[in-house]
Design an enzyme around this catalytic site. Sequence first.
Site, PDB file in Angstrom:
ATOM      1  N   HIS A 190      34.883  33.380  41.446  1.00 58.22           N
ATOM      2  CA  HIS A 190      34.007  34.458  41.005  1.00 58.22           C
ATOM      3  C   HIS A 190      34.771  35.493  40.175  1.00 58.22           C
ATOM      4  CE1 HIS A 190      31.194  33.604  44.689  1.00 58.22           C
ATOM      5  NE2 HIS A 190      31.175  32.638  43.780  1.00 58.22           N
ATOM      6  N   GLN A 191      35.665  35.045  39.331  1.00 56.44           N
ATOM      7  CA  GLN A 191      36.443  35.976  38.511  1.00 56.44           C
ATOM      8  C   GLN A 191      35.512  36.782  37.591  1.00 56.44           C
ATOM      9  OE1 GLN A 191      37.343  32.505  38.341  1.00 56.44           O
ATOM     10  NE2 GLN A 191      38.834  32.670  39.971  1.00 56.44           N
TER      11      GLN A 191
END
Length: 542
Positions: free
Chosen positions: A473-474
């Site tokens: 989930h960067q």
Amino acid sequence: MDTFDFVVVGAGSAGSALAARLSEDGRHTVLLLEAGGTGRHPWIHVPIGYGKTFYDGRFNWKFEAEADPGLVGRRMYWPRGKVLGGSSAINAMVYVRGHPADYEEWGEAATGWHWVDVEPVFRRMETWRGPPDVQRGTAGPLSVTDVSSAMHPLTHAYIRAAREAGFAFTPDYNGAQMKGAAFYQITTDRGVRASAASAYLRPARRRRNLTVRTGALAQRILFEGRTATGVEYRQMGRRRRARARNEVILCCGAIQSPQLLQVSGVGPGSLLARMGIPIVHALREVGRNLADHLSLDLMFTSVVPSLNQDLRSFWGKARAALRYAITRDGPLSMSLNQAGGFVSPRGQPGAPEMQIYFSPLSYSRAPKNTRPLMRPDPFPAYRLGYNPCKPTSRGYLEIRSPHVRDAPAMHPNYLSTEADCRAMIDGVHLMRQIAAMPALRDVTGNEVVPGSVATTEDALLDHARRDGWTVFHQCGTCRMGTDPDTSVVDPRLRVHGIDGLRVADASIFPTIPSGNTNAPAIMVGERASDLIREDWAKKALA
């Protein structure tokens, strides 16, 4: 040099939605550049195929972060989609809008991004295939499916155990109430993956004003002074240029949007000088504020069959494949994370504290370039994991060279704050509490990972550092805000100090959402199309 009204770089979750929406009224010509291919391979479309594409360089950039002190020097593997649809074509398909409080945070950073602004966009973009609900969309391009009727018996045991632990069951965490134990909804359409490419680009590509070019790697943004005028890219071994009459819009994601800005001369001045890149505009926050969700799984053996028994053997895989070929259902039509939910064990109001994941299957994380999801353990077992929803650790990324072919240096800085360390320890206690409830206790053998010997807080934190894993989930590396000293784009997604250039993808998130980031990224693409069309309609009237 080809000329278009808009040049969109990156056909991922946001870029596919943006290009489709920008071209739908026929008023503007749009060029969409994608470095990857078209994604026609069957493993892109079979939902469980992400176990195959996880390490497949044909569809995946296969990034690797720098050695992280918070993870005892481990280098975290960060897969990112390199194909039409981007990471929506290779992810685990779990669809989460986020909590309204997430977008109140966004709205405080940037006017126009409160929950009241984005909730209609979520409804517009989805076709909800589940029980009727006025809060869910019914005519959008993206199919979101309720697969609760197909869950494994162990998954139902988890839901009962969570309720026994005091957490309510929420039938639709994307509806009126997010918090609670839940079956996960996934982006599939009648058993086939619904990526941003299949949802948005497939119907849009029939339009004469939309041009999609694959195998086209953007090399740099072209400028005249501080105005973006186009993009230089490489396709089939040849250098090409595309001119934008109106704007260039970057939708390359949280890693490659800041990278492309930096190699093009927009970024921290000292970094650009060190790389010998002429400075177009010194903007120090490009590549900063990197946020991600770090998860930790506990693994338990089971005294009843798990999905391991269905998918481990050759014949089990063959039966599942035949079932899928005939009916488009069964294990191959789903995500391995069948259930979980969003909980606040301490009872805090607002956004949830923890996201939970339950998989009725287990596997050992294998060495690099193997396919762990495709080789379940030979014994019955399940995985019960979590990630803190609002981590406070922040990292950064910066280019290694002036060339986009060289991946940037990514420094996640996981577990670099006391609050994040505390949350990881608390999460283990919570998972053990749920596993000890009668519904799961009756079907559980032993805790295999980390094992019952890990009891002290020091031991649990050490385990988190050695075994924690990203859930991919960067975000946040070109964050949105009003102050150029603390953000990269303004509330209308225009790059501070530059004309004709916007960013619209997960990199602009001011704060990390409570859940999975694919749905918010698509929403950003949709919302960006509204903002861009509004701005150019005003210019036409001026």
